[in-house]
Motif scaffolding. Structure first.
Motif, PDB file in Angstrom:
ATOM      1  N   LYS A   5     127.252  66.257  22.705  1.00 46.17           N
ATOM      2  CA  LYS A   5     127.230  64.796  22.891  1.00 46.17           C
ATOM      3  C   LYS A   5     128.120  64.354  24.055  1.00 46.17           C
ATOM      4  O   LYS A   5     127.764  63.430  24.779  1.00 46.17           O
ATOM      5  N   LYS A  12     133.412  64.207  20.461  1.00 47.44           N
ATOM      6  CA  LYS A  12     132.469  63.278  19.836  1.00 47.44           C
ATOM      7  C   LYS A  12     131.570  63.999  18.852  1.00 47.44           C
ATOM      8  O   LYS A  12     130.893  64.959  19.197  1.00 47.44           O
ATOM      9  N   GLU A  13     131.600  63.500  17.632  1.00 51.92           N
ATOM     10  CA  GLU A  13     130.636  63.952  16.626  1.00 51.92           C
ATOM     11  C   GLU A  13     129.762  62.763  16.244  1.00 51.92           C
ATOM     12  O   GLU A  13     128.569  62.758  16.468  1.00 51.92           O
ATOM     13  N   THR A  14     130.412  61.722  15.712  1.00 51.92           N
ATOM     14  CA  THR A  14     129.668  60.513  15.338  1.00 51.92           C
ATOM     15  C   THR A  14     129.908  59.364  16.318  1.00 51.92           C
ATOM     16  O   THR A  14     129.194  58.374  16.289  1.00 51.92           O
ATOM     17  N   GLY A  15     130.938  59.476  17.140  1.00 55.09           N
ATOM     18  CA  GLY A  15     131.287  58.410  18.071  1.00 55.09           C
ATOM     19  C   GLY A  15     132.386  57.497  17.565  1.00 55.09           C
ATOM     20  O   GLY A  15     132.823  56.608  18.289  1.00 55.09           O
ATOM     21  N   ASP A  16     132.839  57.712  16.322  1.00 56.01           N
ATOM     22  CA  ASP A  16     133.894  56.856  15.764  1.00 56.01           C
ATOM     23  C   ASP A  16     135.178  56.899  16.592  1.00 56.01           C
ATOM     24  O   ASP A  16     135.803  55.868  16.822  1.00 56.01           O
TER      25      ASP A  16
END
Length: 124
Positions: free
Chosen positions: A86, A44-48
């Motif tokens: 995250k 997870k970086e942005t959650g996309d």
């Protein structure tokens, strides 16, 4: 010695079990998606990537797919150094425990519970 046996199948109950299985499959897949999110294993970086998870269930097959361009690359490269700020358990091959590992039993148990709940009392 002769044994006479007469078997009568309760077609109504068989139909209820079949209908329960059809209902239980997508519910099981959604529960698996939730369990994976709770396990915090998807990189997870942005959650996309996590949000792109999509469940389909038809023809007695359930599919959980991740629909982002990076999904395949991240999934098949567990050697990457995934960030854990995250999702602390971020890893590649995050579905493997459900396919080959300890979560395989969780998956079958969850399906069994949901099958029973949707059987209208036929399965006790």
């Amino acid at each position: 010695m002769k044994i006479k046996l007469n078997v009568q199948l309760n077609q109504t109950n068989i139909k209820k079990i079949q209908e329960a299985a059809i209902k239980a499959l997508p519910l099981t897949m959604e529960a698996m998606k939730t369990e994976i999110n709770n396990m915090q294993v998807v990189p997870k970086e942005t959650g996309d990537l996590e949000r792109s998870a999509e469940v389909t269930a038809e023809d007695n097959k359930g599919v959980l797919s991740y629909n982002r361009p990076q999904a395949r690359r991240l999934y098949y490269h567990p050697e990457y150094d995934f960030r854990t700020d995250k999702n602390p358990n971020a890893q590649g091959r995050w579905l493997d425990s459900f396919i080959h590992g300890d979560k395989k039993k969780w998956l079958t148990d969850t399906f069994g519970i949901l099958l029973k709940q949707n059987s209208g009392g036929v399965i006790k």
